[in-house]
Design an enzyme around this catalytic site. Sequence first.
Site, mmCIF file in Angstrom:
data_model
loop_
_atom_site.group_PDB
_atom_site.id
_atom_site.type_symbol
_atom_site.label_atom_id
_atom_site.label_comp_id
_atom_site.label_asym_id
_atom_site.label_seq_id
_atom_site.Cartn_x
_atom_site.Cartn_y
_atom_site.Cartn_z
ATOM 1 N N SER A 67 36.598 42.169 40.199
ATOM 2 C CA SER A 67 36.299 43.607 40.117
ATOM 3 C C SER A 67 34.980 44.001 40.760
ATOM 4 O O SER A 67 34.707 45.203 40.883
ATOM 5 C CB SER A 67 36.309 44.060 38.661
ATOM 6 O OG SER A 67 37.640 44.184 38.236
ATOM 7 N N LYS A 70 35.251 46.364 43.528
ATOM 8 C CA LYS A 70 35.434 47.803 43.305
ATOM 9 C C LYS A 70 34.206 48.614 43.726
ATOM 10 O O LYS A 70 34.310 49.807 44.007
ATOM 11 C CB LYS A 70 35.787 48.063 41.832
ATOM 12 C CG LYS A 70 37.155 47.479 41.454
ATOM 13 C CD LYS A 70 37.428 47.510 39.960
ATOM 14 C CE LYS A 70 38.745 46.824 39.645
ATOM 15 N NZ LYS A 70 38.980 46.617 38.202
ATOM 16 N N TYR A 192 45.010 45.756 46.663
ATOM 17 C CA TYR A 192 44.140 45.569 45.488
ATOM 18 C C TYR A 192 44.015 44.086 45.111
ATOM 19 O O TYR A 192 42.920 43.581 44.881
ATOM 20 C CB TYR A 192 44.691 46.402 44.322
ATOM 21 C CG TYR A 192 43.953 46.158 43.030
ATOM 22 C CD1 TYR A 192 42.694 46.699 42.813
ATOM 23 C CD2 TYR A 192 44.509 45.358 42.024
ATOM 24 C CE1 TYR A 192 42.002 46.451 41.637
ATOM 25 C CE2 TYR A 192 43.827 45.113 40.846
ATOM 26 C CZ TYR A 192 42.578 45.663 40.653
ATOM 27 O OH TYR A 192 41.888 45.402 39.495
ATOM 28 N N TYR A 244 32.815 48.173 31.703
ATOM 29 C CA TYR A 244 33.924 48.610 30.839
ATOM 30 C C TYR A 244 33.450 49.061 29.466
ATOM 31 O O TYR A 244 32.452 49.752 29.364
ATOM 32 C CB TYR A 244 34.984 47.497 30.738
ATOM 33 C CG TYR A 244 35.275 46.882 32.085
ATOM 34 C CD1 TYR A 244 35.807 47.656 33.099
ATOM 35 C CD2 TYR A 244 34.971 45.561 32.357
ATOM 36 C CE1 TYR A 244 36.064 47.123 34.347
ATOM 37 C CE2 TYR A 244 35.228 45.011 33.606
ATOM 38 C CZ TYR A 244 35.775 45.801 34.596
ATOM 39 O OH TYR A 244 36.022 45.274 35.817
ATOM 40 N N VAL A 262 36.180 39.488 36.499
ATOM 41 C CA VAL A 262 36.692 38.431 35.616
ATOM 42 C C VAL A 262 36.575 37.027 36.238
ATOM 43 O O VAL A 262 36.894 36.043 35.582
ATOM 44 C CB VAL A 262 38.149 38.683 35.144
ATOM 45 C CG1 VAL A 262 38.235 39.883 34.236
ATOM 46 C CG2 VAL A 262 39.113 38.788 36.310
HETATM 47 N N1 GLN Z 1 42.022 41.361 39.502
HETATM 48 C C1 GLN Z 1 41.661 41.671 38.144
HETATM 49 C C2 GLN Z 1 42.695 42.593 37.515
HETATM 50 O O1 GLN Z 1 43.127 43.492 38.140
HETATM 51 C C3 GLN Z 1 40.299 42.298 38.138
HETATM 52 C C4 GLN Z 1 39.816 42.625 36.758
HETATM 53 C C5 GLN Z 1 38.345 42.432 36.589
HETATM 54 O O2 GLN Z 1 37.680 41.699 37.311
HETATM 55 N N2 GLN Z 1 37.826 43.023 35.540
HETATM 56 O O3 GLN Z 1 43.083 42.442 36.399
#
Ligand code: GLN
Length: 308
Positions: A67, A70, A192, A244, A262
Amino acid sequence: MDTATHFTPILEQVLEEVRPLTLHGKVASYIPELSHIDRSKLGMALYLPDGGIYTAGDAHERFSIQSISKVFTLVMAYRTLGNALWERVGREPSGNPFNSLVQLETDKGVPRNPFINAGALVVTDILCSQYVNPHLAILEFIRQVSGVPDINFNTRVARSEAQHGFRNAAMANFIKSFGNLKAPVDNVLQAYFHQCSIEMSCAELVRAAQLLVHYGTAPGVSEALLTPSEVRRVASIMLTCGTYDAAGDFAFRIGLPAKSGVGGGILAVVPGRMALCVWSPALDVHGNSLAGAKALELFAGRTGFSIF
Ligand code: GLN
């Protein structure tokens, strides 16, 4: 004492202090390919506006940025749409887990912010409208702003996520039903999953974050990528939404705009002052690196790097 001798020992000491925490928390397993990562990995890198990079531990080993990507896709979409972006995605913390669908129905398919998965899918959809090969455009952008030409996807991770990405697929379809995804759902999901699978080291991530440290400019990129006020806005969303449903706790403990992934990475940025990245694969219940968050807390406390 010069800067290098000043910061490197602090980074090393912080890593030693948090090392016992790498035994706690859980390595992400819902993307099976990520579950094989060695949980004892621990690295940290700092970038200062004078161009200095200071590193400790496994700061040069690449990991799945997940993420953290992003942040870069948000910059790209913000460049494309300007303030019209905020008609497609909000900028309010969700207070919910990163992969939650619950608010999408009441919010009529407009995700709360660009850093939860729902919002990131809309941001990636914007890039799907702009580029024929959006995943390659994202990769190229990251290579360009970091100045590292061999950064790449991990196609096994992208495939693994596609095979198990039922929740992201549900989310994308749900948003599409409200008309807030323009491209075919499969195209958005593929782009994505690929952006999430990009592998970079802490040292490369702080380099890529130069564009925020320097208020929208990056070395080797001729035009400004964002205006200074847009950079401040990206940083403000990192502070309020980047971790988050733990964003309040992060602001309280660490006081730095940050984006987690993650894969266990967390990238923190203060425009004009610094970029800091930490990597430790085991996560807390919110999906943020457990030892990584503690390392940022200790480093911020010791150096006074905080926006407050
Ligand atoms: N690729 C992961 C997902 O879409 C990314 C989530 C994350 O890093 N928080 O679930």
